[in-house]
Design an enzyme around this catalytic site. Structure first.
Site, PDB file in Angstrom:
ATOM      1  N   PHE A 132       0.806  -1.221   0.000  1.00 39.53           N
ATOM      2  CA  PHE A 132       0.000   0.000   0.000  1.00 39.53           C
ATOM      3  C   PHE A 132       0.836   1.266   0.000  1.00 39.53           C
ATOM      4  CE2 PHE A 132       0.860  -0.069   4.523  1.00 39.53           C
ATOM      5  CZ  PHE A 132       0.745   1.242   4.944  1.00 39.53           C
ATOM      6  N   LYS A 133       2.088   1.173   0.391  1.00 34.46           N
ATOM      7  CA  LYS A 133       2.917   2.368   0.502  1.00 34.46           C
ATOM      8  C   LYS A 133       3.465   2.833  -0.838  1.00 34.46           C
ATOM      9  CE  LYS A 133       3.915   1.314   5.287  1.00 34.46           C
ATOM     10  NZ  LYS A 133       4.886   0.915   6.315  1.00 34.46           N
TER      11      LYS A 133
END
Length: 436
Positions: A106-107
């Site tokens: 997700f980063k």
């Protein structure tokens, strides 16, 4: 837009200063002086928009006063080359799959957005080189390293705890070379984070080299993660499932849930949030007692959440007003759960066998918290933050299986590890940086 420090002991900074410096001079985290709301009619129309269009709307609310619209839209376009689909696991529980970016975590959005924004400011200021220090408990290092790889004028130092990230995560930032240096610290994630913060406060180091951070410490890293929340709402609204929406976030350093809380403050109609923890449960303890007691982290199979003193707790306190009513306001919106390794493993196995959906250890915490707490009429979405194959050894052991490794991860695994081992004391770290 000005950005003030959560410690309020230093002068407000411009966006440019906040992004380039990373941490405020008084050791506080930067916060925007105001949060620009998004009109209800715009939110109602998000279901008719693409992820790129949604992200542009949100980015303009955050950064539109400081960056020309065309430039900002191009930064968003360069950041988003992938979708983040919402997938039904049960009738009431949905997974927001945030692992479709370059490093399957997700980063990726925050890392890629910050790389492009920082590169823009470096060119604007005519700087020769900025050095990015980033501590990682797993996915931050790979997302930041790959987001900044080859970006002119930026060198990235990734600090990670020896033996406490998965082998696949490790190879995603230790095999790159070029402008990426991996530093293997003999300690925990909290030790890595402490070294980064101490470096920012060291005058000699800062005279020697220009330093900034790409952890969720940096506003350019954590704020773009709010794109995900608006996109999830839009997808659920398309299928008539956005009413009474509950969002559950697997939480370690609390940058992701803080981005969600910003989205809520901007007008996104989320009914409530759940912070899902592993055994590192200082936030859950705060929710229960009103007292925040940081402590050393302990290792779990959900390693990216192994954080004993989450930096972004300061932002959550600031967001809801540091006064006697702060705890009441926070607990009215956020609840918490904690899960042991055994409970996490049981959830992964049960959901795979019953629903044919493969969870990673962090997503399993999010799923289980929703299953435990959803009320009549509520719909839950949990953030599946990384591809399960990034934790292949753990997941294989739980399932008694041999899960497939996606091609993107296989490519990283072919590289040769290039890292430097350091002790966890600051003097060793400082002396190393002074040679650069």
């Amino acid at each position: 837009m000005k950005y003030y420090s959560t410690n309020k002991q230093t002068a407000p900074a411009s966006l440019e200063e906040a992004v380039v410096k990373g941490l405020a001079g008084d050791k506080g985290l930067y916060m925007p002086e105001r949060i620009v709301p998004i009109a209800p009619e715009v939110i109602a129309d998000l279901k008719n928009r693409s992820f790129h269009e949604i992200a542009c709307i949100v980015a303009r609310a955050f950064f539109g006063e400081d960056i020309e619209p065309d430039t900002l839209d191009q930064i968003v376009k360069d950041t988003l080359s992938f979708e983040t689909p919402v997938v039904s696991v049960t009738e009431k529980i949905y997974s927001l799959e945030l692992f479709h970016g370059p490093t399957l975590a997700f980063k990726d959005v925050g890392g890629r957005f910050m790389a492009r924004l920082l590169g823009y400011f470096i060119r604007k200021q005519g700087l020769k080189q900025v050095n990015v220090l980033v501590a990682t408990s797993g996915d931050t290092g790979s997302a930041v390293a790959n987001g900044f790889l080859g970006v002119e004028g930026i060198h990235v130092y990734v600090l990670y705890p020896k033996g406490k990230v998965s082998p696949i995560q490790e190879c995603q930032f230790t095999t790159l070379g070029q402008n990426i240096t991996a530093l293997e610290i003999d300690g925990t994630f909290d030790d890595c984070q402490r070294l980064v913060k101490a470096a920012f406060m060291d005058e000699e180091l800062n005279r020697h080299m220009m330093l900034t951070s790409a952890n969720s410490i940096n506003v350019a890293r954590f704020l773009p993660q709010s794109f995900y929340y608006f996109n999830a709402y839009a997808q659920l609204d398309r299928i008539g499932k956005a009413q009474d929406l509950v969002v559950c976030v697997p939480s370690g350093n609390f940058g992701n849930i803080t981005a969600g809380l910003f989205a809520h403050r901007m007008g996104l109609p989320i009914k409530r949030f759940i912070a899902a923890n592993n055994r590192n449960d200082v936030f859950l303890e705060y929710l229960s007692t009103g007292v925040y007691t940081p402590r050393p982290s302990v290792a779990t199979i959900a390693n990216a959440m192994d954080v004993g003193d989450p930096s972004n707790f300061a932002r959550i306190l600031d967001l809801y007003g540091a006064d006697q009513e702060t705890h009441q306001r926070i607990t009215a919106l956020i609840s918490g759960y904690r899960f042991t390794d055994e409970e996490i493993a049981a959830t992964i196995k049960r959901v795979y066998e019953k629903e044919n959906y493969l969870l990673d250890p962090h997503g399993a915490c999010g799923y289980q918290a929703l299953e435990n707490s959803l009320q009549e009429g509520e719909v839950g979405v949990f953030l599946e933050t990384a591809h399960p194959a990034k934790f292949k050894d753990t997941v294989d052991q739980i399932l008694g299986a041999d899960i497939e490794i996606p091609g993107k991860l296989q490519a990283f695994m072919k590289g040769e590890k290039q890292s430097l081992s350091l002790d966890k004391d600051f003097q060793s770290f400082k002396l190393y940086l002074l040679t650069k």
